[in-house]
Scaffold this motif. Structure first.
Motif, PDB file in Angstrom:
ATOM      1  N   PHE A  67      56.853   8.198  34.958  1.00  0.00           N
ATOM      2  CA  PHE A  67      57.921   8.306  33.962  1.00  0.00           C
ATOM      3  C   PHE A  67      58.124   9.777  33.582  1.00  0.00           C
ATOM      4  O   PHE A  67      59.256  10.260  33.528  1.00  0.00           O
ATOM      5  CB  PHE A  67      57.600   7.474  32.718  1.00  0.00           C
ATOM      6  CG  PHE A  67      58.675   7.546  31.674  1.00  0.00           C
ATOM      7  CD1 PHE A  67      59.864   6.867  31.841  1.00  0.00           C
ATOM      8  CD2 PHE A  67      58.508   8.323  30.538  1.00  0.00           C
ATOM      9  CE1 PHE A  67      60.878   6.941  30.886  1.00  0.00           C
ATOM     10  CE2 PHE A  67      59.512   8.412  29.584  1.00  0.00           C
ATOM     11  CZ  PHE A  67      60.692   7.715  29.755  1.00  0.00           C
ATOM     12  N   GLU A  68      57.041  10.485  33.339  1.00  0.00           N
ATOM     13  CA  GLU A  68      57.145  11.925  33.027  1.00  0.00           C
ATOM     14  C   GLU A  68      57.713  12.692  34.209  1.00  0.00           C
ATOM     15  O   GLU A  68      58.498  13.631  34.035  1.00  0.00           O
ATOM     16  CB  GLU A  68      55.776  12.496  32.632  1.00  0.00           C
ATOM     17  CG  GLU A  68      55.437  12.358  31.183  1.00  0.00           C
ATOM     18  CD  GLU A  68      56.510  12.930  30.257  1.00  0.00           C
ATOM     19  OE1 GLU A  68      56.939  14.099  30.418  1.00  0.00           O
ATOM     20  OE2 GLU A  68      56.933  12.192  29.354  1.00  0.00           O
ATOM     21  N   ALA A  69      57.311  12.296  35.414  1.00  0.00           N
ATOM     22  CA  ALA A  69      57.834  12.954  36.612  1.00  0.00           C
ATOM     23  C   ALA A  69      59.352  12.797  36.681  1.00  0.00           C
ATOM     24  O   ALA A  69      60.079  13.769  36.922  1.00  0.00           O
ATOM     25  CB  ALA A  69      57.172  12.377  37.859  1.00  0.00           C
ATOM     26  N   VAL A  70      59.837  11.587  36.432  1.00  0.00           N
ATOM     27  CA  VAL A  70      61.282  11.323  36.481  1.00  0.00           C
ATOM     28  C   VAL A  70      62.009  12.114  35.401  1.00  0.00           C
ATOM     29  O   VAL A  70      63.095  12.654  35.640  1.00  0.00           O
ATOM     30  CB  VAL A  70      61.566   9.806  36.382  1.00  0.00           C
ATOM     31  CG1 VAL A  70      63.050   9.537  36.162  1.00  0.00           C
ATOM     32  CG2 VAL A  70      61.076   9.099  37.628  1.00  0.00           C
ATOM     33  N   ARG A  71      61.428  12.211  34.217  1.00  0.00           N
ATOM     34  CA  ARG A  71      62.060  13.001  33.133  1.00  0.00           C
ATOM     35  C   ARG A  71      62.196  14.468  33.549  1.00  0.00           C
ATOM     36  O   ARG A  71      63.225  15.096  33.293  1.00  0.00           O
ATOM     37  CB  ARG A  71      61.243  12.890  31.852  1.00  0.00           C
ATOM     38  CG  ARG A  71      61.416  11.566  31.158  1.00  0.00           C
ATOM     39  CD  ARG A  71      60.472  11.397  29.994  1.00  0.00           C
ATOM     40  NE  ARG A  71      60.370  12.578  29.151  1.00  0.00           N
ATOM     41  CZ  ARG A  71      60.689  12.596  27.873  1.00  0.00           C
ATOM     42  NH1 ARG A  71      61.124  11.508  27.292  1.00  0.00           N
ATOM     43  NH2 ARG A  71      60.554  13.695  27.180  1.00  0.00           N
ATOM     44  N   THR A  72      61.185  14.998  34.198  1.00  0.00           N
ATOM     45  CA  THR A  72      61.229  16.392  34.652  1.00  0.00           C
ATOM     46  C   THR A  72      62.250  16.564  35.773  1.00  0.00           C
ATOM     47  O   THR A  72      63.041  17.515  35.769  1.00  0.00           O
ATOM     48  CB  THR A  72      59.834  16.831  35.135  1.00  0.00           C
ATOM     49  OG1 THR A  72      58.906  16.658  34.071  1.00  0.00           O
ATOM     50  CG2 THR A  72      59.831  18.276  35.592  1.00  0.00           C
ATOM     51  N   ILE A  73      62.229  15.641  36.712  1.00  0.00           N
ATOM     52  CA  ILE A  73      63.144  15.691  37.857  1.00  0.00           C
ATOM     53  C   ILE A  73      64.602  15.651  37.393  1.00  0.00           C
ATOM     54  O   ILE A  73      65.450  16.380  37.909  1.00  0.00           O
ATOM     55  CB  ILE A  73      62.858  14.506  38.810  1.00  0.00           C
ATOM     56  CG1 ILE A  73      61.520  14.684  39.512  1.00  0.00           C
ATOM     57  CG2 ILE A  73      63.982  14.310  39.810  1.00  0.00           C
ATOM     58  CD1 ILE A  73      61.001  13.433  40.202  1.00  0.00           C
ATOM     59  N   ALA A  74      64.892  14.815  36.409  1.00  0.00           N
ATOM     60  CA  ALA A  74      66.268  14.597  35.960  1.00  0.00           C
ATOM     61  C   ALA A  74      66.968  15.897  35.560  1.00  0.00           C
ATOM     62  O   ALA A  74      68.118  16.130  35.936  1.00  0.00           O
ATOM     63  CB  ALA A  74      66.298  13.603  34.803  1.00  0.00           C
ATOM     64  N   GLY A  75      66.272  16.730  34.818  1.00  0.00           N
ATOM     65  CA  GLY A  75      66.885  17.991  34.386  1.00  0.00           C
ATOM     66  C   GLY A  75      67.195  18.920  35.542  1.00  0.00           C
ATOM     67  O   GLY A  75      68.276  19.522  35.604  1.00  0.00           O
ATOM     68  N   LEU A  76      66.256  19.043  36.464  1.00  0.00           N
ATOM     69  CA  LEU A  76      66.468  19.922  37.620  1.00  0.00           C
ATOM     70  C   LEU A  76      67.611  19.423  38.496  1.00  0.00           C
ATOM     71  O   LEU A  76      68.445  20.203  38.948  1.00  0.00           O
ATOM     72  CB  LEU A  76      65.189  20.022  38.449  1.00  0.00           C
ATOM     73  CG  LEU A  76      64.032  20.790  37.828  1.00  0.00           C
ATOM     74  CD1 LEU A  76      62.756  20.568  38.618  1.00  0.00           C
ATOM     75  CD2 LEU A  76      64.361  22.276  37.758  1.00  0.00           C
ATOM     76  N   LEU A  77      67.654  18.118  38.721  1.00  0.00           N
ATOM     77  CA  LEU A  77      68.668  17.589  39.624  1.00  0.00           C
ATOM     78  C   LEU A  77      70.048  17.497  38.990  1.00  0.00           C
ATOM     79  O   LEU A  77      71.054  17.599  39.686  1.00  0.00           O
ATOM     80  CB  LEU A  77      68.237  16.235  40.172  1.00  0.00           C
ATOM     81  CG  LEU A  77      67.001  16.276  41.064  1.00  0.00           C
ATOM     82  CD1 LEU A  77      66.757  14.912  41.669  1.00  0.00           C
ATOM     83  CD2 LEU A  77      67.097  17.328  42.142  1.00  0.00           C
ATOM     84  N   ALA A  78      70.115  17.325  37.689  1.00  0.00           N
ATOM     85  CA  ALA A  78      71.416  17.322  37.014  1.00  0.00           C
ATOM     86  C   ALA A  78      72.093  18.678  37.198  1.00  0.00           C
ATOM     87  O   ALA A  78      73.280  18.741  37.551  1.00  0.00           O
ATOM     88  CB  ALA A  78      71.256  16.988  35.538  1.00  0.00           C
TER      89      ALA A  78
END
Length: 116
Positions: A67-78
């Protein structure tokens, strides 16, 4: 305005294509995502130019909070998606799931994907 025209407009404005900086994006993901080990490009982007989206998977250490990984990924990929006009997605996969190819998705990533 259809999606392809919108994507082309964003790309022309930013001057970036979906291919520009993929290696740097992979490095940024591995550094930012807790437990990030390596990034694999998979899906249509592996085989062709101008895909509708860019599919990535990040291999993470076992026990990583996905879940934390996805939260971090989301910002970079947006940010990346806005800059290129092409949707970028990335899902974390734990090392253990890779060792026995836990699902069809993992098998596809490992069989057809290209490590960045």
């Amino acid at each position: 305005m259809n999606f392809r025209v919108k994507d082309d407009t964003a790309r022309l404005t930013s001057g970036k294509s979906w291919q520009d900086g993929l290696a740097q994006l992979a490095l940024d993901l591995c550094r930012a995502v807790p437990g990030g080990e390596r990034v694999v490009l998979h899906g249509s982007a592996v085989h062709g130019a101008d895909p509708g989206d860019v599919d990535l998977a990040i291999i993470v250490r076992d026990g990583t909070d996905r879940f934390e990984a996805v939260r971090t990924i989301a910002g970079l990929l947006a940010d990346r998606s806005v800059a290129t006009g092409v949707l970028h997605t990335c899902f974390p996969i734990e090392q253990e799931a890779c060792s026995f190819k836990a699902s069809q998705y993992v098998r596809n990533v490992l069989t057809d994907g290209r490590e960045l």
